[in-house]
Design a protein around this motif. Structure first.
Motif, mmCIF file in Angstrom:
data_model
loop_
_atom_site.group_PDB
_atom_site.id
_atom_site.type_symbol
_atom_site.label_atom_id
_atom_site.label_comp_id
_atom_site.label_asym_id
_atom_site.label_seq_id
_atom_site.Cartn_x
_atom_site.Cartn_y
_atom_site.Cartn_z
ATOM 1 N N ALA A 37 0.995 -1.260 -0.244
ATOM 2 C CA ALA A 37 0.002 0.102 0.057
ATOM 3 C C ALA A 37 0.917 1.285 -0.067
ATOM 4 N N HIS A 106 -2.186 -3.571 13.037
ATOM 5 C CA HIS A 106 -2.671 -4.096 11.507
ATOM 6 C C HIS A 106 -1.711 -5.231 11.367
ATOM 7 N N GLN A 110 -0.512 -3.828 5.448
ATOM 8 C CA GLN A 110 -1.784 -2.905 5.827
ATOM 9 C C GLN A 110 -1.071 -1.679 6.464
ATOM 10 N N SER A 111 -1.653 -0.566 6.319
ATOM 11 C CA SER A 111 -1.549 0.755 7.005
ATOM 12 C C SER A 111 -2.377 0.651 8.319
ATOM 13 N N THR A 113 -4.415 3.210 8.860
ATOM 14 C CA THR A 113 -5.568 3.755 8.362
ATOM 15 C C THR A 113 -6.580 2.697 7.627
ATOM 16 N N GLN A 114 -5.762 1.753 6.825
ATOM 17 C CA GLN A 114 -6.383 0.788 5.893
ATOM 18 C C GLN A 114 -7.036 -0.397 6.969
ATOM 19 N N GLN A 117 -10.367 1.405 8.478
ATOM 20 C CA GLN A 117 -11.296 1.282 7.518
ATOM 21 C C GLN A 117 -11.951 0.068 7.163
ATOM 22 N N GLY A 118 -10.968 -1.051 7.093
ATOM 23 C CA GLY A 118 -11.515 -2.347 6.823
ATOM 24 C C GLY A 118 -12.248 -2.965 7.906
ATOM 25 N N HIS A 338 -11.492 -3.411 1.032
ATOM 26 C CA HIS A 338 -9.994 -3.290 1.704
ATOM 27 C C HIS A 338 -9.293 -4.714 1.642
#
Length: 361
Positions: A37, A106, A110-111, A113-114, A117-118, A338
Protein backbone atom coordinates in the motif's frame (compact mmCIF):
# COMPACT_ATOMS: atom_id res chain seq x y z
CA UNK A 1 43.40 -25.66 -10.67
CA UNK A 2 40.75 -28.24 -9.79
CA UNK A 3 40.36 -27.15 -6.18
CA UNK A 4 39.82 -23.39 -6.90
CA UNK A 5 37.29 -24.34 -9.58
CA UNK A 6 35.40 -26.53 -7.14
CA UNK A 7 35.44 -23.74 -4.57
CA UNK A 8 34.16 -21.27 -7.13
CA UNK A 9 31.31 -23.59 -8.12
CA UNK A 10 30.47 -24.17 -4.46
CA UNK A 11 30.36 -20.43 -3.75
CA UNK A 12 28.14 -19.85 -6.77
CA UNK A 13 25.85 -22.68 -5.69
CA UNK A 14 25.57 -21.28 -2.16
CA UNK A 15 24.87 -17.79 -3.54
CA UNK A 16 22.09 -19.10 -5.79
CA UNK A 17 20.59 -21.07 -2.88
CA UNK A 18 20.66 -18.00 -0.64
CA UNK A 19 18.97 -15.88 -3.31
CA UNK A 20 16.32 -18.55 -3.87
CA UNK A 21 15.71 -18.76 -0.12
CA UNK A 22 15.35 -14.98 0.14
CA UNK A 23 12.94 -14.96 -2.80
CA UNK A 24 10.82 -17.69 -1.23
CA UNK A 25 10.86 -15.90 2.10
CA UNK A 26 9.73 -12.61 0.55
CA UNK A 27 6.95 -14.36 -1.36
CA UNK A 28 5.64 -16.21 1.67
CA UNK A 29 5.87 -13.23 3.99
CA UNK A 30 3.89 -11.20 1.48
CA UNK A 31 1.13 -13.80 2.08
CA UNK A 32 -0.23 -13.40 -1.41
CA UNK A 33 -0.97 -9.76 -0.67
CA UNK A 34 -1.56 -7.11 -3.30
CA UNK A 35 1.18 -4.63 -4.07
CA UNK A 36 2.34 -2.78 -0.95
CA UNK A 37 0.00 0.00 0.00
CA UNK A 38 1.01 3.61 -0.47
CA UNK A 39 2.33 5.32 2.64
CA UNK A 40 -0.48 6.66 4.80
CA UNK A 41 -1.21 10.34 4.32
CA UNK A 42 -1.06 12.71 7.23
CA UNK A 43 -4.64 13.70 6.60
CA UNK A 44 -7.36 11.59 8.14
CA UNK A 45 -8.70 8.86 5.83
CA UNK A 46 -12.21 8.76 4.50
CA UNK A 47 -14.57 7.25 7.03
CA UNK A 48 -16.04 3.92 5.87
CA UNK A 49 -19.76 3.33 5.66
CA UNK A 50 -21.16 1.89 8.85
CA UNK A 51 -23.12 -1.33 8.97
CA UNK A 52 -26.87 -1.09 9.60
CA UNK A 53 -27.57 -0.58 13.28
CA UNK A 54 -24.27 1.20 13.96
CA UNK A 55 -24.06 4.89 14.71
CA UNK A 56 -21.76 6.97 12.48
CA UNK A 57 -18.18 7.33 13.71
CA UNK A 58 -18.61 11.00 14.61
CA UNK A 59 -15.77 11.17 17.11
CA UNK A 60 -12.37 12.79 16.68
CA UNK A 61 -9.81 11.14 14.37
CA UNK A 62 -6.38 12.29 15.48
CA UNK A 63 -2.99 11.68 13.87
CA UNK A 64 0.33 11.75 15.69
CA UNK A 65 3.97 10.65 15.67
CA UNK A 66 5.85 8.86 18.41
CA UNK A 67 9.68 9.00 18.41
CA UNK A 68 11.30 5.57 18.39
CA UNK A 69 14.43 4.92 20.45
CA UNK A 70 17.66 5.19 18.47
CA UNK A 71 19.38 1.93 17.59
CA UNK A 72 23.07 1.23 17.08
CA UNK A 73 24.25 2.41 13.68
CA UNK A 74 21.06 4.35 12.98
CA UNK A 75 21.83 7.68 11.35
CA UNK A 76 18.31 9.12 11.09
CA UNK A 77 15.79 9.38 13.89
CA UNK A 78 12.62 7.40 13.22
CA UNK A 79 9.04 7.97 14.25
CA UNK A 80 6.06 5.66 14.58
CA UNK A 81 2.92 7.16 13.12
CA UNK A 82 -0.32 6.48 14.94
CA UNK A 83 -3.97 7.43 14.77
CA UNK A 84 -6.38 7.73 17.67
CA UNK A 85 -10.16 7.58 17.51
CA UNK A 86 -11.89 9.31 20.40
CA UNK A 87 -15.64 8.65 20.62
CA UNK A 88 -18.13 11.48 20.53
CA UNK A 89 -21.02 9.69 22.21
CA UNK A 90 -20.43 8.64 25.82
CA UNK A 91 -22.83 6.22 27.39
CA UNK A 92 -24.41 7.14 30.69
CA UNK A 93 -23.03 4.01 32.35
CA UNK A 94 -19.44 4.78 31.38
CA UNK A 95 -17.27 5.11 34.51
CA UNK A 96 -15.73 8.45 35.33
CA UNK A 97 -12.24 6.92 35.06
CA UNK A 98 -12.09 7.67 31.34
CA UNK A 99 -12.55 5.83 28.06
CA UNK A 100 -11.53 2.21 27.70
CA UNK A 101 -8.81 1.94 25.03
CA UNK A 102 -8.32 -0.71 22.33
CA UNK A 103 -4.87 -0.92 20.71
CA UNK A 104 -5.38 -2.19 17.13
CA UNK A 105 -2.33 -3.71 15.42
CA UNK A 106 -2.57 -4.17 11.65
CA UNK A 107 -1.25 -7.07 9.60
CA UNK A 108 1.46 -7.18 6.93
CA UNK A 109 0.89 -4.97 3.88
CA UNK A 110 -1.63 -2.89 5.80
CA UNK A 111 -1.42 0.65 7.08
CA UNK A 112 -3.08 1.75 10.29
CA UNK A 113 -5.72 3.72 8.38
CA UNK A 114 -6.51 0.79 6.08
CA UNK A 115 -6.94 -1.41 9.13
CA UNK A 116 -9.35 1.10 10.65
CA UNK A 117 -11.36 1.31 7.43
CA UNK A 118 -11.44 -2.42 6.80
CA UNK A 119 -12.48 -3.47 10.30
CA UNK A 120 -14.94 -0.57 10.79
CA UNK A 121 -13.81 -0.69 14.42
CA UNK A 122 -14.40 3.04 14.94
CA UNK A 123 -18.13 2.64 14.27
CA UNK A 124 -18.47 -0.15 16.84
CA UNK A 125 -16.29 1.81 19.27
CA UNK A 126 -18.56 4.86 18.89
CA UNK A 127 -21.55 2.74 19.86
CA UNK A 128 -19.81 1.26 22.89
CA UNK A 129 -17.83 4.30 24.07
CA UNK A 130 -14.30 3.02 23.38
CA UNK A 131 -11.25 4.96 22.22
CA UNK A 132 -9.13 3.14 19.62
CA UNK A 133 -5.39 3.50 19.04
CA UNK A 134 -3.87 2.43 15.70
CA UNK A 135 -0.03 2.32 15.75
CA UNK A 136 1.64 1.85 12.36
CA UNK A 137 4.78 -0.17 11.75
CA UNK A 138 7.24 2.04 9.79
CA UNK A 139 8.48 0.67 6.46
CA UNK A 140 11.93 1.75 7.63
CA UNK A 141 11.66 -0.97 10.29
CA UNK A 142 10.00 -3.70 8.18
CA UNK A 143 9.45 -3.28 4.45
CA UNK A 144 6.03 -5.00 4.39
CA UNK A 145 4.94 -3.25 7.62
CA UNK A 146 4.95 -6.59 9.45
CA UNK A 147 5.21 -6.42 13.21
CA UNK A 148 8.20 -8.64 14.06
CA UNK A 149 6.44 -11.11 16.36
CA UNK A 150 9.05 -13.73 15.42
CA UNK A 151 11.97 -11.71 16.80
CA UNK A 152 13.31 -13.21 20.01
CA UNK A 153 14.18 -9.84 21.59
CA UNK A 154 10.68 -8.54 20.79
CA UNK A 155 9.10 -11.66 22.31
CA UNK A 156 11.09 -10.99 25.48
CA UNK A 157 9.78 -7.43 25.77
CA UNK A 158 12.36 -5.41 23.83
CA UNK A 159 12.23 -3.62 20.50
CA UNK A 160 8.73 -2.99 19.21
CA UNK A 161 7.17 -4.31 22.43
CA UNK A 162 8.76 -1.59 24.50
CA UNK A 163 7.95 1.08 21.91
CA UNK A 164 4.25 0.14 21.87
CA UNK A 165 4.07 0.11 25.67
CA UNK A 166 5.64 3.57 25.77
CA UNK A 167 3.21 4.85 23.13
CA UNK A 168 0.26 3.61 25.18
CA UNK A 169 1.66 5.37 28.23
CA UNK A 170 1.97 8.63 26.27
CA UNK A 171 -1.62 8.38 25.01
CA UNK A 172 -2.85 7.74 28.56
CA UNK A 173 -1.06 10.88 29.75
CA UNK A 174 -2.60 13.05 27.02
CA UNK A 175 -6.17 11.74 27.03
CA UNK A 176 -8.66 10.58 29.69
CA UNK A 177 -8.10 6.81 29.41
CA UNK A 178 -9.25 4.25 31.97
CA UNK A 179 -5.95 2.50 32.72
CA UNK A 180 -7.80 -0.55 34.05
CA UNK A 181 -9.45 -1.05 30.68
CA UNK A 182 -6.71 -1.12 28.05
CA UNK A 183 -6.88 -3.96 25.51
CA UNK A 184 -4.74 -5.27 22.66
CA UNK A 185 -6.11 -6.63 19.39
CA UNK A 186 -4.48 -7.58 16.10
CA UNK A 187 -4.75 -9.41 12.81
CA UNK A 188 -2.12 -11.92 11.62
CA UNK A 189 1.31 -10.39 12.41
CA UNK A 190 -0.56 -7.77 14.44
CA UNK A 191 -2.16 -10.55 16.47
CA UNK A 192 1.26 -12.03 17.16
CA UNK A 193 2.43 -8.61 18.32
CA UNK A 194 -0.71 -8.06 20.45
CA UNK A 195 -0.03 -11.33 22.29
CA UNK A 196 3.57 -10.34 22.96
CA UNK A 197 2.53 -6.90 24.21
CA UNK A 198 -0.06 -8.36 26.59
CA UNK A 199 2.14 -11.13 27.94
CA UNK A 200 5.06 -8.79 28.59
CA UNK A 201 2.86 -6.05 30.09
CA UNK A 202 0.05 -7.66 32.10
CA UNK A 203 0.17 -4.56 34.32
CA UNK A 204 -0.99 -2.61 31.27
CA UNK A 205 -3.25 -4.87 29.17
CA UNK A 206 -6.52 -6.23 30.58
CA UNK A 207 -7.39 -8.68 27.75
CA UNK A 208 -6.42 -9.57 24.18
CA UNK A 209 -8.15 -10.49 20.93
CA UNK A 210 -6.10 -12.38 18.34
CA UNK A 211 -7.54 -12.75 14.84
CA UNK A 212 -5.69 -15.26 12.62
CA UNK A 213 -2.61 -15.06 14.82
CA UNK A 214 0.50 -17.27 15.13
CA UNK A 215 1.33 -19.25 18.24
CA UNK A 216 3.29 -17.25 20.85
CA UNK A 217 7.00 -17.61 21.58
CA UNK A 218 8.15 -19.39 18.42
CA UNK A 219 9.72 -18.56 15.09
CA UNK A 220 12.90 -16.74 16.15
CA UNK A 221 13.62 -15.44 12.67
CA UNK A 222 11.84 -14.98 9.33
CA UNK A 223 12.30 -18.60 8.20
CA UNK A 224 11.14 -19.90 11.54
CA UNK A 225 8.12 -17.59 11.31
CA UNK A 226 7.10 -19.19 8.02
CA UNK A 227 7.28 -22.64 9.58
CA UNK A 228 5.10 -21.50 12.49
CA UNK A 229 2.55 -19.93 10.15
CA UNK A 230 2.24 -23.20 8.21
CA UNK A 231 2.63 -25.80 10.95
CA UNK A 232 2.43 -24.12 14.36
CA UNK A 233 5.03 -24.97 17.00
CA UNK A 234 3.75 -27.77 19.25
CA UNK A 235 7.02 -28.29 21.14
CA UNK A 236 7.73 -24.61 21.69
CA UNK A 237 4.18 -23.55 22.62
CA UNK A 238 4.12 -24.97 26.13
CA UNK A 239 7.77 -24.14 26.82
CA UNK A 240 7.22 -20.50 25.85
CA UNK A 241 4.52 -20.00 28.48
CA UNK A 242 6.52 -21.94 31.08
CA UNK A 243 9.54 -19.68 30.51
CA UNK A 244 7.33 -16.59 30.62
CA UNK A 245 5.86 -17.54 34.00
CA UNK A 246 9.17 -18.60 35.52
CA UNK A 247 10.10 -16.24 38.32
CA UNK A 248 6.94 -14.15 38.23
CA UNK A 249 3.42 -14.66 39.58
CA UNK A 250 0.82 -15.85 37.10
CA UNK A 251 -1.44 -12.98 36.01
CA UNK A 252 -4.76 -13.94 34.38
CA UNK A 253 -5.02 -12.73 30.79
CA UNK A 254 -8.45 -13.21 29.17
CA UNK A 255 -8.26 -13.86 25.44
CA UNK A 256 -10.52 -14.04 22.40
CA UNK A 257 -9.11 -16.17 19.55
CA UNK A 258 -10.74 -15.86 16.11
CA UNK A 259 -9.65 -18.04 13.21
CA UNK A 260 -10.86 -18.89 9.72
CA UNK A 261 -10.86 -22.62 9.04
CA UNK A 262 -9.91 -21.96 5.40
CA UNK A 263 -6.90 -19.78 6.26
CA UNK A 264 -4.04 -20.74 3.92
CA UNK A 265 -1.58 -18.24 5.42
CA UNK A 266 -1.74 -18.80 9.18
CA UNK A 267 -2.88 -22.41 9.52
CA UNK A 268 -5.71 -23.12 12.02
CA UNK A 269 -3.34 -25.34 14.01
CA UNK A 270 -1.95 -22.08 15.41
CA UNK A 271 -5.28 -21.30 17.05
CA UNK A 272 -5.43 -24.72 18.69
CA UNK A 273 -1.94 -24.23 20.10
CA UNK A 274 -2.75 -20.67 21.18
CA UNK A 275 -5.78 -22.01 23.04
CA UNK A 276 -3.58 -24.45 24.96
CA UNK A 277 -1.13 -21.64 25.74
CA UNK A 278 -3.87 -19.41 27.12
CA UNK A 279 -5.36 -22.23 29.19
CA UNK A 280 -1.89 -22.82 30.65
CA UNK A 281 -1.40 -19.11 31.24
CA UNK A 282 -4.72 -18.80 33.08
CA UNK A 283 -4.18 -21.94 35.15
CA UNK A 284 -6.90 -23.96 33.44
CA UNK A 285 -6.56 -27.64 32.50
CA UNK A 286 -6.41 -28.61 28.85
CA UNK A 287 -9.67 -30.21 27.80
CA UNK A 288 -13.06 -29.52 26.32
CA UNK A 289 -14.66 -26.10 26.63
CA UNK A 290 -17.16 -25.36 29.38
CA UNK A 291 -19.77 -24.60 26.73
CA UNK A 292 -19.92 -24.74 22.95
CA UNK A 293 -22.33 -22.82 20.73
CA UNK A 294 -22.76 -23.71 17.06
CA UNK A 295 -24.01 -20.87 14.85
CA UNK A 296 -25.45 -21.68 11.41
CA UNK A 297 -24.62 -19.80 8.22
CA UNK A 298 -26.74 -16.75 7.45
CA UNK A 299 -29.00 -16.40 4.44
CA UNK A 300 -27.41 -15.39 1.18
CA UNK A 301 -23.89 -15.77 2.57
CA UNK A 302 -24.31 -12.91 5.03
CA UNK A 303 -22.66 -14.94 7.78
CA UNK A 304 -20.39 -17.97 7.85
CA UNK A 305 -21.21 -20.91 10.07
CA UNK A 306 -19.03 -20.87 13.16
CA UNK A 307 -18.50 -22.38 16.59
CA UNK A 308 -17.81 -20.54 19.85
CA UNK A 309 -15.92 -22.45 22.56
CA UNK A 310 -16.00 -20.77 25.97
CA UNK A 311 -13.76 -21.65 28.91
CA UNK A 312 -15.14 -20.25 32.16
CA UNK A 313 -13.83 -19.57 35.64
CA UNK A 314 -16.97 -19.33 37.69
CA UNK A 315 -19.29 -17.30 35.49
CA UNK A 316 -16.52 -15.40 33.75
CA UNK A 317 -15.37 -16.31 30.23
CA UNK A 318 -11.58 -16.34 30.45
CA UNK A 319 -10.95 -17.83 27.00
CA UNK A 320 -13.24 -17.68 23.96
CA UNK A 321 -12.24 -19.58 20.82
CA UNK A 322 -14.15 -18.79 17.61
CA UNK A 323 -13.72 -21.09 14.60
CA UNK A 324 -15.25 -19.78 11.38
CA UNK A 325 -16.00 -22.06 8.44
CA UNK A 326 -15.32 -20.70 4.97
CA UNK A 327 -13.15 -17.81 6.18
CA UNK A 328 -9.64 -17.38 4.79
CA UNK A 329 -6.92 -15.01 5.94
CA UNK A 330 -9.19 -12.01 6.46
CA UNK A 331 -10.98 -9.99 9.14
CA UNK A 332 -14.43 -11.49 9.56
CA UNK A 333 -17.31 -9.11 8.77
CA UNK A 334 -15.03 -6.38 7.44
CA UNK A 335 -15.19 -4.08 4.44
CA UNK A 336 -14.19 -6.18 1.39
CA UNK A 337 -13.11 -3.02 -0.45
CA UNK A 338 -9.90 -3.34 1.56
CA UNK A 339 -7.47 -6.26 1.41
CA UNK A 340 -7.63 -8.88 4.18
CA UNK A 341 -11.30 -8.22 4.95
CA UNK A 342 -14.20 -10.61 4.34
CA UNK A 343 -17.73 -9.28 3.98
CA UNK A 344 -19.49 -12.28 5.52
CA UNK A 345 -19.91 -12.26 9.29
CA UNK A 346 -19.74 -12.89 12.12
CA UNK A 347 -18.69 -9.31 12.82
CA UNK A 348 -15.27 -9.67 14.45
CA UNK A 349 -15.16 -6.02 15.56
CA UNK A 350 -18.40 -6.39 17.48
CA UNK A 351 -17.23 -9.69 19.00
CA UNK A 352 -13.97 -8.08 20.11
CA UNK A 353 -15.56 -5.12 21.90
CA UNK A 354 -18.29 -7.29 23.43
CA UNK A 355 -15.57 -9.51 24.90
CA UNK A 356 -13.42 -6.62 26.10
CA UNK A 357 -16.41 -4.99 27.73
CA UNK A 358 -16.57 -7.85 30.23
CA UNK A 359 -13.01 -7.56 31.46
CA UNK A 360 -10.91 -5.04 33.31
CA UNK A 361 -7.52 -5.26 34.99
Amino acid sequence: MAKPARKTRLLRSLTRAAKAQQSMLATLLDVCAPAPARPARKAAPRKPAARPGLAPATGRWLAGRFPLPATQGQAVARDMQYWLYVPDRVRDEQPLGGWPLVVMLHGCHQSATQFAQGTRMNHVAENKGFAVLYPQQPVSVQAQRCWRWYDRATQQGGGETGALASLIGTVCERYPIDRRRIYACGLSAGAGMAAILALNHPELIAAVALHSGPVFGAGHGPLGALHVMRHGAPEQAGAAIHCLLRGRPAVPMPALLIQGEDDQVVAPVNQRQLARQWLQLNGLPAGPATRIAAKPAGRGGSRNAHEIHDYLVGRKVVLRVVRILGLGHAWSGGDPAHAFNAKAGPDASRMVLDFFGRHRR
